[in-house]
Design an enzyme around this catalytic site. Structure first.
Site, PDB file in Angstrom:
ATOM      1  N   SER A   1       0.859  -1.186   0.000  1.00 33.10           N
ATOM      2  CA  SER A   1       0.000   0.000   0.000  1.00 33.10           C
ATOM      3  C   SER A   1       0.893   1.233   0.000  1.00 33.10           C
ATOM      4  CB  SER A   1      -0.869   0.007   1.262  1.00 33.10           C
ATOM      5  OG  SER A   1      -1.672   1.170   1.308  1.00 33.10           O
TER       6      SER A   1
ATOM      7  N   TYR B   1      -2.031  -0.774  10.549  1.00 34.16           N
ATOM      8  CA  TYR B   1      -2.115  -1.178   9.140  1.00 34.16           C
ATOM      9  C   TYR B   1      -0.879  -0.691   8.370  1.00 34.16           C
ATOM     10  CZ  TYR B   1      -3.693  -1.175   4.271  1.00 34.16           C
ATOM     11  OH  TYR B   1      -3.779  -1.359   2.913  1.00 34.16           O
TER      12      TYR B   1
HETATM   13  P1  NAP Z   1     -11.318  -6.356   0.364  1.00 29.78           P
HETATM   14  O1  NAP Z   1     -12.206  -5.905  -0.730  1.00 29.78           O
HETATM   15  O2  NAP Z   1     -11.795  -6.250   1.762  1.00 29.78           O
HETATM   16  O3  NAP Z   1     -10.855  -7.874   0.077  1.00 29.78           O
HETATM   17  C1  NAP Z   1      -9.971  -8.515   0.970  1.00 29.78           C
HETATM   18  C2  NAP Z   1      -9.770  -9.945   0.549  1.00 29.78           C
HETATM   19  O4  NAP Z   1      -8.858 -10.580   1.459  1.00 29.78           O
HETATM   20  C3  NAP Z   1     -11.053 -10.761   0.589  1.00 29.78           C
HETATM   21  O5  NAP Z   1     -11.018 -11.713  -0.442  1.00 29.78           O
HETATM   22  C4  NAP Z   1     -10.983 -11.441   1.950  1.00 29.78           C
HETATM   23  O6  NAP Z   1     -11.813 -12.589   1.955  1.00 29.78           O
HETATM   24  C5  NAP Z   1      -9.487 -11.764   1.990  1.00 29.78           C
HETATM   25  N1  NAP Z   1      -8.968 -12.034   3.335  1.00 29.78           N
HETATM   26  C6  NAP Z   1      -9.036 -11.239   4.435  1.00 29.78           C
HETATM   27  N2  NAP Z   1      -8.480 -11.870   5.487  1.00 29.78           N
HETATM   28  C7  NAP Z   1      -8.046 -13.077   5.037  1.00 29.78           C
HETATM   29  C8  NAP Z   1      -7.401 -14.185   5.644  1.00 29.78           C
HETATM   30  N3  NAP Z   1      -7.090 -14.213   6.964  1.00 29.78           N
HETATM   31  N4  NAP Z   1      -7.085 -15.269   4.881  1.00 29.78           N
HETATM   32  C9  NAP Z   1      -7.399 -15.273   3.574  1.00 29.78           C
HETATM   33  N5  NAP Z   1      -8.014 -14.262   2.935  1.00 29.78           N
HETATM   34  C10 NAP Z   1      -8.344 -13.177   3.668  1.00 29.78           C
HETATM   35  O7  NAP Z   1      -9.928  -5.562   0.330  1.00 29.78           O
HETATM   36  P2  NAP Z   1      -9.155  -4.849  -0.888  1.00 29.78           P
HETATM   37  O8  NAP Z   1      -9.476  -3.405  -0.818  1.00 29.78           O
HETATM   38  O9  NAP Z   1      -9.364  -5.583  -2.140  1.00 29.78           O
HETATM   39  O10 NAP Z   1      -7.648  -5.051  -0.376  1.00 29.78           O
HETATM   40  C11 NAP Z   1      -6.838  -6.118  -0.852  1.00 29.78           C
HETATM   41  C12 NAP Z   1      -5.386  -5.822  -0.543  1.00 29.78           C
HETATM   42  O11 NAP Z   1      -5.043  -4.550  -1.111  1.00 29.78           O
HETATM   43  C13 NAP Z   1      -5.076  -5.712   0.945  1.00 29.78           C
HETATM   44  O12 NAP Z   1      -3.808  -6.293   1.201  1.00 29.78           O
HETATM   45  C14 NAP Z   1      -5.020  -4.217   1.190  1.00 29.78           C
HETATM   46  O13 NAP Z   1      -4.177  -3.883   2.247  1.00 29.78           O
HETATM   47  C15 NAP Z   1      -4.465  -3.727  -0.135  1.00 29.78           C
HETATM   48  N6  NAP Z   1      -4.764  -2.328  -0.433  1.00 29.78           N
HETATM   49  C16 NAP Z   1      -6.032  -1.941  -0.723  1.00 29.78           C
HETATM   50  C17 NAP Z   1      -6.263  -0.610  -1.055  1.00 29.78           C
HETATM   51  C18 NAP Z   1      -7.616  -0.097  -1.472  1.00 29.78           C
HETATM   52  O14 NAP Z   1      -7.736   1.105  -1.735  1.00 29.78           O
HETATM   53  N7  NAP Z   1      -8.632  -0.910  -1.581  1.00 29.78           N
HETATM   54  C19 NAP Z   1      -5.207   0.321  -1.040  1.00 29.78           C
HETATM   55  C20 NAP Z   1      -3.937  -0.127  -0.726  1.00 29.78           C
HETATM   56  C21 NAP Z   1      -3.719  -1.459  -0.428  1.00 29.78           C
HETATM   57  P3  NAP Z   1     -12.365 -13.265   3.344  1.00 29.78           P
HETATM   58  O15 NAP Z   1     -12.793 -12.138   4.236  1.00 29.78           O
HETATM   59  O16 NAP Z   1     -13.472 -14.167   2.902  1.00 29.78           O
HETATM   60  O17 NAP Z   1     -11.216 -14.036   3.907  1.00 29.78           O
END
Ligand code: NAP
Length: 259
Positions: free
Chosen positions: A143, A157
């Site tokens: 991130s 985080y």
């Molecule tokens: P999201 O929509 O909440 O999706 C998160 C995914 O991770 C889901 O598939 C969730 O499924 C899975 N997950 C969570 N805990 C888990 C565990 N213990 N074991 C296996 N799977 C798990 O989040 P997102 O926004 O796509 O974020 C994805 C990644 O991008 C993260 O690493 C986040 O830090 C990074 N990121 C996101 C943003 C943004 O703007 N969205 C920005 C910077 C970085 P389950 O809950 O079913 O396990």
């Protein structure tokens, strides 16, 4: 023109939603066989439905990345289904917001457990299979928050996301002799279910702070991951790529207002 990645075997952790599902779509559209994993089996099933009909195939497995045995089963499954493993996208992560004064030990454990330890366990589980591939690729989803910026409520985080990069640099060195590269994508604010939870005011404010004038799409991150996974990126390892529409560029609010 990039070399085709058709029929390469790919794992995307956290592939049921958001960025992970976006990464899976980009790889499957390019003809790869993609195993998407997450904890919730129903979420995985809907994602697989949404990703059906692309050039490559998508299958699912319920996995909790905090459990090394689950991570081992995840890699075994990809090898059994697709004949090996070429790419691991270690993307699973959570971003609960909690101010420092309210942060509990279990809040810290949860975020570090999934975001950092989950990344390490996923990578460890994949090393042998990626070595056998002869062109193994690991792409971490970090991130901008932590490595480059701060945001109130995300101290734990941000620490987890910066720690992923610390892990990446030594992993890249240790795995170089196995011809495995390890790189990271650093997303800015990307439209996902997870980010939607922050509320419309947050989303609008964020879009205004991005020089390119919009929040990111999940495909923007998928395309960056696909680049790191390509044959053409074979000589790049231990590096991070910011994909944020220029969000970290302005020196001040005044600088942003001038564009
Ligand atoms: P999201 O929509 O909440 O999706 C998160 C995914 O991770 C889901 O598939 C969730 O499924 C899975 N997950 C969570 N805990 C888990 C565990 N213990 N074991 C296996 N799977 C798990 O989040 P997102 O926004 O796509 O974020 C994805 C990644 O991008 C993260 O690493 C986040 O830090 C990074 N990121 C996101 C943003 C943004 O703007 N969205 C920005 C910077 C970085 P389950 O809950 O079913 O396990």
């Amino acid at each position: 023109m990039f070399t085709s990645i058709q029929r390469r075997s790919v794992i995307v952790t956290g592939g049921s939603k958001g960025i992970g599902r976006g990464i899976a779509r980009v790889f499957a559209a390019a003809g790869a066989n993609v195993l998407i994993t997450a904890r919730d089996a129903d979420g995985l099933a809907s994602a697989a439905d949404a990703l059906a009909g692309l050039a490559g195939s998508v299958s699912t497995l319920a996995v909790d990345v905090t459990d090394p045995l689950d991570c081992a089963a995840m890699v075994r499954t990809a090898v059994e289904r697709y004949g090996g493993l070429d790419v691991l996208c270690a993307n699973a992560g959570i971003f609960p917001s909690r101010r420092l004064e309210d942060l509990t030990a279990s809040d810290v454990d949860e975020v570090l457990g999934i975001n950092l330890k989950g990344t390490i366990f996923s990578v460890q589980a994949a090393v042998e299979a990626l070595t056998a591939s002869g062109r193994g690729r690991i792409v971490l989803t970090s991130s901008i928050t932590g490595p480059m910026t701060g945001y109130p409520g995300w101290s734990h985080y941000g620490a987890s996301k910066a720690a992923q990069l610390g892990f990446m640099r030594t992993a890249a060195m240790e795995l170089a002799k196995r011809k495995i590269t390890v790189n990271a994508v650093l997303p800015g604010n990307i439209k996902t279910e997870g980010l939607d939870g922050m509320g419309q005011q947050y989303l609008d404010g964020m879009a205004e702070s991005v020089p390119l004038g919009r929040l990111g799409e999940v495909a923007d991150i998928g395309n960056a991951a696909l680049f790191f996974a390509s044959d053409e990126a074979a000589y790049i390892t231990g590096q991070s790529l910011v994909v944020d529409g220029g969000q970290v560029l302005p020196e001040s609010a005044a600088a942003l207002a001038e564009i």
